[in-house]
Design a protein around this motif. Sequence first.
Motif, PDB file in Angstrom:
ATOM      1  N   LYS A   1       0.780  -1.190  -0.030  1.00 58.56           N
ATOM      2  CA  LYS A   1      -0.222   0.056  -0.137  1.00 58.56           C
ATOM      3  C   LYS A   1       0.859   1.370   0.085  1.00 58.56           C
ATOM      4  N   TRP A   2       1.945   1.481   0.781  1.00 62.10           N
ATOM      5  CA  TRP A   2       2.547   2.349   1.263  1.00 62.10           C
ATOM      6  C   TRP A   2       3.649   2.886   0.260  1.00 62.10           C
ATOM      7  N   MET A   3       4.209   1.841  -0.313  1.00 59.06           N
ATOM      8  CA  MET A   3       5.585   1.811  -1.048  1.00 59.06           C
ATOM      9  C   MET A   3       5.274   2.796  -2.496  1.00 59.06           C
ATOM     10  N   PRO A   4       4.212   2.569  -3.164  1.00 60.24           N
ATOM     11  CA  PRO A   4       4.168   3.536  -4.341  1.00 60.24           C
ATOM     12  C   PRO A   4       4.120   4.794  -3.909  1.00 60.24           C
ATOM     13  N   GLY A   5       3.471   5.433  -3.094  1.00 60.01           N
ATOM     14  CA  GLY A   5       3.656   6.809  -2.556  1.00 60.01           C
ATOM     15  C   GLY A   5       4.928   7.239  -2.307  1.00 60.01           C
ATOM     16  N   TRP A   6       5.478   6.369  -1.276  1.00 61.43           N
ATOM     17  CA  TRP A   6       6.851   6.867  -0.993  1.00 61.43           C
ATOM     18  C   TRP A   6       7.937   6.886  -1.972  1.00 61.43           C
ATOM     19  N   LYS A   7       7.825   5.890  -3.178  1.00 61.67           N
ATOM     20  CA  LYS A   7       8.606   6.087  -4.117  1.00 61.67           C
ATOM     21  C   LYS A   7       8.400   7.422  -4.914  1.00 61.67           C
ATOM     22  N   ARG A   8       7.106   7.854  -5.099  1.00 59.66           N
ATOM     23  CA  ARG A   8       6.932   8.950  -5.823  1.00 59.66           C
ATOM     24  C   ARG A   8       7.408  10.190  -5.068  1.00 59.66           C
ATOM     25  N   LYS A   9       7.509  10.052  -3.843  1.00 58.92           N
ATOM     26  CA  LYS A   9       8.039  11.228  -3.132  1.00 58.92           C
ATOM     27  C   LYS A   9       9.504  11.107  -2.817  1.00 58.92           C
ATOM     28  N   GLY A  10      10.214  10.078  -3.758  1.00 61.84           N
ATOM     29  CA  GLY A  10      11.737  10.175  -3.329  1.00 61.84           C
ATOM     30  C   GLY A  10      12.145   9.043  -1.983  1.00 61.84           C
ATOM     31  N   TRP A  11      11.059   8.492  -1.718  1.00 65.63           N
ATOM     32  CA  TRP A  11      11.350   7.621  -0.529  1.00 65.63           C
ATOM     33  C   TRP A  11      11.157   8.266   0.766  1.00 65.63           C
ATOM     34  N   ARG A  12      10.425   9.367   0.708  1.00 65.07           N
ATOM     35  CA  ARG A  12      10.122  10.334   1.923  1.00 65.07           C
ATOM     36  C   ARG A  12       8.499  10.164   2.270  1.00 65.07           C
ATOM     37  N   LYS A  13       8.481  10.421   3.654  1.00 68.54           N
ATOM     38  CA  LYS A  13       6.942  10.456   3.908  1.00 68.54           C
ATOM     39  C   LYS A  13       6.367  11.708   3.516  1.00 68.54           C
ATOM     40  N   SER A  14       4.992  11.830   3.820  1.00 67.20           N
ATOM     41  CA  SER A  14       4.333  13.220   3.313  1.00 67.20           C
ATOM     42  C   SER A  14       4.822  14.417   4.349  1.00 67.20           C
ATOM     43  N   ASP A  15       5.582  13.887   5.435  1.00 67.54           N
ATOM     44  CA  ASP A  15       6.197  15.440   6.239  1.00 67.54           C
ATOM     45  C   ASP A  15       7.401  15.579   5.717  1.00 67.54           C
ATOM     46  N   GLY A  16       8.122  14.892   4.996  1.00 66.28           N
ATOM     47  CA  GLY A  16       9.524  15.082   4.255  1.00 66.28           C
ATOM     48  C   GLY A  16      10.534  14.431   4.844  1.00 66.28           C
ATOM     49  N   LYS A  17      10.137  13.657   5.906  1.00 68.01           N
ATOM     50  CA  LYS A  17      11.245  12.944   6.563  1.00 68.01           C
ATOM     51  C   LYS A  17      11.620  11.577   5.694  1.00 68.01           C
ATOM     52  N   PRO A  18      12.558  11.041   5.913  1.00 67.39           N
ATOM     53  CA  PRO A  18      12.873   9.939   5.242  1.00 67.39           C
ATOM     54  C   PRO A  18      12.234   8.491   5.813  1.00 67.39           C
ATOM     55  N   VAL A  19      11.657   7.718   4.903  1.00 72.07           N
ATOM     56  CA  VAL A  19      11.099   6.589   5.118  1.00 72.07           C
ATOM     57  C   VAL A  19      11.880   5.708   6.174  1.00 72.07           C
ATOM     58  N   LEU A  20      11.343   4.940   7.062  1.00 74.23           N
ATOM     59  CA  LEU A  20      12.021   3.997   7.935  1.00 74.23           C
ATOM     60  C   LEU A  20      12.397   2.900   7.050  1.00 74.23           C
ATOM     61  N   ASN A  21      13.407   2.189   7.408  1.00 71.43           N
ATOM     62  CA  ASN A  21      14.060   0.957   6.854  1.00 71.43           C
ATOM     63  C   ASN A  21      14.157   0.890   5.305  1.00 71.43           C
ATOM     64  N   VAL A  22      14.452   2.164   4.924  1.00 74.54           N
ATOM     65  CA  VAL A  22      14.135   2.409   3.420  1.00 74.54           C
ATOM     66  C   VAL A  22      15.243   1.377   2.718  1.00 74.54           C
ATOM     67  N   ASP A  23      16.337   1.192   2.892  1.00 78.30           N
ATOM     68  CA  ASP A  23      17.209   0.152   2.299  1.00 78.30           C
ATOM     69  C   ASP A  23      16.355  -1.090   2.267  1.00 78.30           C
ATOM     70  N   LEU A  24      15.915  -1.655   3.082  1.00 84.07           N
ATOM     71  CA  LEU A  24      15.228  -3.105   3.017  1.00 84.07           C
ATOM     72  C   LEU A  24      14.125  -2.773   2.118  1.00 84.07           C
ATOM     73  N   LEU A  25      13.234  -1.713   2.132  1.00 81.41           N
ATOM     74  CA  LEU A  25      12.210  -1.798   1.434  1.00 81.41           C
ATOM     75  C   LEU A  25      12.592  -1.354  -0.092  1.00 81.41           C
ATOM     76  N   LYS A  26      13.524  -0.718  -0.197  1.00 78.36           N
ATOM     77  CA  LYS A  26      14.286  -0.472  -1.858  1.00 78.36           C
ATOM     78  C   LYS A  26      14.437  -2.126  -2.140  1.00 78.36           C
ATOM     79  N   ASP A  27      15.049  -2.619  -1.319  1.00 79.80           N
ATOM     80  CA  ASP A  27      15.666  -4.176  -1.717  1.00 79.80           C
ATOM     81  C   ASP A  27      14.226  -4.987  -2.167  1.00 79.80           C
ATOM     82  N   ILE A  28      13.277  -4.910  -1.249  1.00 82.85           N
ATOM     83  CA  ILE A  28      12.034  -5.595  -1.635  1.00 82.85           C
ATOM     84  C   ILE A  28      11.319  -5.279  -3.007  1.00 82.85           C
TER      85      ILE A  28
END
Length: 329
Positions: free
Chosen positions: A77-104
């Motif tokens: 659910k969330w990854m497509p939106g995070w990717k569109r935002k450059g792997w950042r949340k709507s508040d501009g902060k980096p997504v947690l566990n970003v490297d693992l999520l990118k690998d997935i």
Amino acid sequence: MTIVAAADGSALGNPGPAGWAWYVDDNCWRAGGWPHGTNNMGELMAVLDLFRSTAHLPEEPLHILCDSQYVINSVTKWMPGWKRKGWRKSDGKPVLNVDLLKDIDAAIAGRKYTFEWVKGHAGHDLNEAADDRARGAATAYQAKRSPNAGPGFPGAKVDAEQAPDAAKNHSETSGTPAMAAAAAPVQTALLLDELEQPDLFSMLEDEVDPAFADHRPDSLETVVELERELLDPAVRADPLRAGELLHPNFEEIGVSGQRRSRQEILEMFTDEEPASIDLEVLSLSQLDAETALLTYRSVSPDGSALRSSLWQRHNGQWRLRHHQGTKEA
């Protein structure tokens, strides 16, 4: 033929010695971990390694049993939106566990897969087997020994690309370097002095599921629609949407007489058994421009109860501020 596997993670202390595992049967499972990590990292790594371990069977669908809503929502659910935002949340902060999520994200490309949420520690054979092996890996790292890696998946190839060295960091908290979440079960990891387990429910305000359109904000009947939605088992199992419906200062006094906070209710939702609940409206009144009171009778397999819900507008949307229920004689 569909591959059915359970994936699970474990962390002693959370953060602390951590493990991950996926399990198909006693002849097909794999586990690993790190000296220091979190439960969410273990949950993600189990899913990542399962995809990698079955990469040589790209046409075989994967059906993944998972007791982590965080993992299921992150991947589906969330990854497509995070990717569109450059792997950042709507508040501009980096997504947690970003490297693992990118690998997935890379590992699932072109794959057929489905996730099924299962309640943890509830006697589900595959989930219990994965949990035992993940906890075993965490316990091994606590004792400073290599965990039992398991037989792996028949025909799987784990090469250097799939087992990055300790220089590849996976971040659990923004701005804090974390240890490598390597696919190799005995991968040496970097120890951290500070690594926090992220609160899943702190993420609920960040990513709004586009599948849920805004309700008509000026209609009082919207309150009834939202109350019915909150009783829907599918919505209660979705902490993102359930969190959108609850006011930041929500509290409840349940039919048991127990007082619960917003976070306690959301945690309870993810653990409860799905059940259909019917709603019979007794009264609906608008107390002022920003507040509405709904009273109703709920009917479920456990019986009926009289309930009152106080809804308030928050940032232009109706959200449940207080709820109280009393079992009906």
